[in-house]
Design an enzyme around this catalytic site. Structure first.
Site, mmCIF file in Angstrom:
data_model
loop_
_atom_site.group_PDB
_atom_site.id
_atom_site.type_symbol
_atom_site.label_atom_id
_atom_site.label_comp_id
_atom_site.label_asym_id
_atom_site.label_seq_id
_atom_site.Cartn_x
_atom_site.Cartn_y
_atom_site.Cartn_z
ATOM 1 N N HIS A 308 23.675 13.861 11.902
ATOM 2 C CA HIS A 308 23.684 13.236 10.579
ATOM 3 C C HIS A 308 23.076 11.854 10.698
ATOM 4 O O HIS A 308 23.288 11.174 11.705
ATOM 5 C CB HIS A 308 25.117 13.127 10.046
ATOM 6 N N ASP A 365 27.931 21.159 6.788
ATOM 7 C CA ASP A 365 27.294 22.465 6.603
ATOM 8 C C ASP A 365 27.611 23.449 7.715
ATOM 9 O O ASP A 365 27.313 24.635 7.597
ATOM 10 C CB ASP A 365 25.769 22.296 6.510
HETATM 11 N N1 CMC Z 1 19.653 19.715 17.063
HETATM 12 C C1 CMC Z 1 18.975 19.219 18.138
HETATM 13 N N2 CMC Z 1 18.562 17.940 18.234
HETATM 14 C C2 CMC Z 1 18.819 17.120 17.204
HETATM 15 C C3 CMC Z 1 19.496 17.576 16.061
HETATM 16 C C4 CMC Z 1 19.927 18.903 16.016
HETATM 17 N N3 CMC Z 1 20.588 19.388 14.951
HETATM 18 N N4 CMC Z 1 19.616 16.552 15.184
HETATM 19 C C5 CMC Z 1 19.018 15.501 15.754
HETATM 20 N N5 CMC Z 1 18.535 15.832 16.985
HETATM 21 C C6 CMC Z 1 17.880 14.941 17.952
HETATM 22 C C7 CMC Z 1 16.479 14.554 17.472
HETATM 23 O O1 CMC Z 1 15.517 15.492 17.959
HETATM 24 C C8 CMC Z 1 16.331 13.187 18.099
HETATM 25 O O2 CMC Z 1 16.105 13.353 19.490
HETATM 26 P P1 CMC Z 1 15.200 12.255 20.313
HETATM 27 O O3 CMC Z 1 15.947 10.960 20.153
HETATM 28 O O4 CMC Z 1 15.158 12.790 21.683
HETATM 29 O O5 CMC Z 1 13.871 12.258 19.619
HETATM 30 C C9 CMC Z 1 17.735 12.586 17.954
HETATM 31 O O6 CMC Z 1 18.620 13.707 17.955
HETATM 32 C C10 CMC Z 1 17.926 11.758 16.689
HETATM 33 O O7 CMC Z 1 17.684 12.606 15.579
HETATM 34 P P2 CMC Z 1 16.835 12.226 14.292
HETATM 35 O O8 CMC Z 1 16.043 13.412 13.868
HETATM 36 O O9 CMC Z 1 16.122 10.936 14.507
HETATM 37 O O10 CMC Z 1 17.984 11.981 13.244
HETATM 38 P P3 CMC Z 1 17.807 11.812 11.694
HETATM 39 O O11 CMC Z 1 18.838 10.826 11.283
HETATM 40 O O12 CMC Z 1 16.396 11.511 11.328
HETATM 41 O O13 CMC Z 1 18.131 13.261 11.111
HETATM 42 C C11 CMC Z 1 19.338 15.179 10.457
HETATM 43 C C12 CMC Z 1 19.388 13.650 10.679
HETATM 44 C C13 CMC Z 1 20.642 15.584 9.763
HETATM 45 C C14 CMC Z 1 18.164 15.520 9.519
HETATM 46 C C15 CMC Z 1 19.175 15.892 11.829
HETATM 47 O O14 CMC Z 1 20.287 15.613 12.650
HETATM 48 C C16 CMC Z 1 19.000 17.398 11.668
HETATM 49 O O15 CMC Z 1 17.879 17.861 11.468
HETATM 50 N N6 CMC Z 1 20.139 18.186 11.734
HETATM 51 C C17 CMC Z 1 20.055 19.616 11.492
HETATM 52 C C18 CMC Z 1 19.970 19.887 9.995
HETATM 53 C C19 CMC Z 1 21.296 19.650 9.297
HETATM 54 O O16 CMC Z 1 22.338 20.096 9.746
HETATM 55 N N7 CMC Z 1 21.221 18.954 8.132
HETATM 56 C C20 CMC Z 1 22.407 18.724 7.281
HETATM 57 C C21 CMC Z 1 22.798 17.288 7.225
HETATM 58 S S1 CMC Z 1 24.451 17.081 6.510
HETATM 59 C C22 CMC Z 1 24.306 17.605 4.879
HETATM 60 C C23 CMC Z 1 23.594 16.616 4.041
HETATM 61 O O17 CMC Z 1 24.221 15.630 3.640
HETATM 62 O O18 CMC Z 1 22.398 16.824 3.762
#
Ligand code: CMC
Length: 431
Positions: A308, A365
């Site tokens: 998140h 989720d």
């Molecule tokens: N599985 C594997 N790696 C992950 C995941 C995941 N679910 N989420 C983040 N990472 C890694 C990402 O690749 C990055 O790695 P590195 O630092 O090596 O590049 C690190 O963790 C930081 O992640 P980020 O993508 O910079 O984080 P963000 O804040 O931009 O994205 C997120 C947040 C929720 C979009 C992301 O965690 C994600 O894609 N999760 C899966 C989708 C999901 O469950 N979304 C629902 C969110 S809760 C409901 C809502 O309110 O929308």
């Protein structure tokens, strides 16, 4: 200690005001930065940008805190219901008896769609995704209300009617979207059913045969709506505020929110989680192979339902929903292999240094899809359920924009990195 920030640029010092929220959150106010320095701030993905001040929802991502108008989500989940929560979020206080009665009566009075709208449903092909139908039909609903089209902010009584219309009709539209996507006859709402029961009735009853409403099923779905009711400046809510800032009408602004919610990184994650679990199950994996793939950036896989932008400890909604999930499955005597896989994935990820170092925990989720599957909600409706739940939050944010005396149209800047000026080449002279 000075409460101004100092910024040194090109040998000059500039002062910027700071502000502190009621929960101690601190910000540097850069709204005059460009005018005084000719610089803008650059914050790709808005991870450090406060786009507004807001009185609606407080989140502390490090401590795993979520409060609606000051009240902890745990208390709301235990003691309240979705409709009372919607009132709290939109109007700012818990309603008294008279207020909740007026609100409920308005919801009932406005639950029917204009009958001509049913022809629009006929235009969608069977199999159309209900999120596409939902966003189109919320927008279309505003065309059936001339008053809304010509309405200007300030007429409170009318706003109350539009709020009730939107909250009530999003549920009717959502149910119709599902019926249409399956080619099933549309079922009208009942006057004497409460909000969540009525939704299940419209989803699952058949002509001359009412769906059996089990109290534990109604309660579980109501809880899912309540837990999604607001979540401060997430992607869809920021979209609603963006559209509202142009003074677009309430329905148009919230229809835009539905589109933003649809993506798998946001509300679409609940559908993506179930698809992921089903795939793991189909491949005979217990989750361990998938965990390895999710850590490999080249695999194109992510552990859906994990991580998140704001929560870096735990998502308080996930804790509540996991408990509810166990209870519902036990009450309905359902044993679900996908739940077993989900539990194994969670256990493995919480011990794995990749997820621990990046502070990736299960989000709301991760378990909501398992509950929805247990109560018979089809997978393509999962994000629609999220949209119904989030409607009070979108409306409250719309209201905040409209009530802001100095509200300006949202219009971010950019740093241009494209080609510098060049000249048009006639077609015959191009390589
Ligand atoms: N599985 C594997 N790696 C992950 C995941 C995941 N679910 N989420 C983040 N990472 C890694 C990402 O690749 C990055 O790695 P590195 O630092 O090596 O590049 C690190 O963790 C930081 O992640 P980020 O993508 O910079 O984080 P963000 O804040 O931009 O994205 C997120 C947040 C929720 C979009 C992301 O965690 C994600 O894609 N999760 C899966 C989708 C999901 O469950 N979304 C629902 C969110 S809760 C409901 C809502 O309110 O929308």
């Amino acid at each position: 200690m000075s409460n101004e920030a100092k910024l040194e640029l090109e040998g000059k010092t500039f002062t910027l005001p700071t502000l502190v929220g009621t929960e101690g959150e601190k910000a540097v106010d850069v709204s005059t930065l460009r005018a005084t320095t000719n610089y803008i701030t650059l914050d790709d993905g808005y991870g450090n940008t406060g786009s507004c001040t807001s009185k609606i929802t407080f989140i502390d991502g490090d401590l795993g805190i979520l409060r609606y108008r000051g009240i902890p989500i745990e208390e709301m989940a235990e003691k309240s219901n979705f409709i009372e929560t919607a009132y709290l979020i939109i109007y700012g206080t818990l309603p008294n008896r008279a207020q909740i009665k007026t609100f409920s009566d308005l919801l009932t009075a406005h639950q029917f769609l204009h009958e001509d709208m049913t022809y629009h449903f006929e235009g969608f092909p069977t199999g159309a995704h209900p999120m596409a139908i939902l966003s189109s039909m919320i927008n279309a609903a505003s065309c059936f209300d001339e008053g809304l089209m010509n309405w200007h902010w300030g007429k409170t009584k009318e706003f109350e009617v539009y709020v009730a219309k939107l909250i009530s009709q999003v549920r009717t539209i959502a149910a119709y979207s599902y019926r249409k996507s399956r080619g099933l006859p549309l079922i009208y709402p009942k006057q004497n059913y409460k909000y969540t029961a009525n939704f299940l009735h419209m989803l699952f009853s058949m002509p001359y045969e009412d769906f059996e409403l089990k109290p534990e099923v109604v309660k579980a779905l109501d809880l899912i709506f309540l837990l999604h009711a607001d979540h401060e400046q997430n992607c869809s809510t920021s979209t609603v505020r963006m559209v509202a800032s142009s003074q677009a009408n309430l329905f148009a602004s919230c229809a835009a929110g539905v589109c933003a919610l649809w993506g798998p990184l946001h509300g679409g994650a609940n559908q993506a989680v179930l698809e992921m679990l089903a795939q793991i199950h189909k491949e005979g994996d217990d989750g361990s192979k998938f965990i390895e793939a999710a850590k490999d950036k080249n695999s194109g896989k992510k552990l859906m339902g994990f991580g998140h932008r704001v929560y870096k400890n735990h998502d308080p909604r996930a804790k509540i929903i996991k408990k509810a999930c166990d209870e519902v499955l036990a009450k309905l005597h359902i044993s679900d292999p996908l739940l077993d896989i989900a539990k194994k994935l969670e256990e493995a990820a919480l011990k794995d240094s990749y997820f621990v170092e990046r502070k990736l925990y299960p989000n709301v989720d991760f378990y909501s899809g398992i509950i929805m599957r247990a109560i018979g909600i089809p997978i393509e409706m999962f994000t629609v359920i999220f949209a119904i739940g989030r409607m009070p939050g979108w409306i409250a944010n719309y209201k905040e924009i409209m009530e802001e005396p100095k509200s300006r149209i949202y219009r971010p800047r950019q740093i241009y990195t494209g080609p510098t000026q060049k000249h048009y080449i006639p077609l015959d002279e191009r390589k």
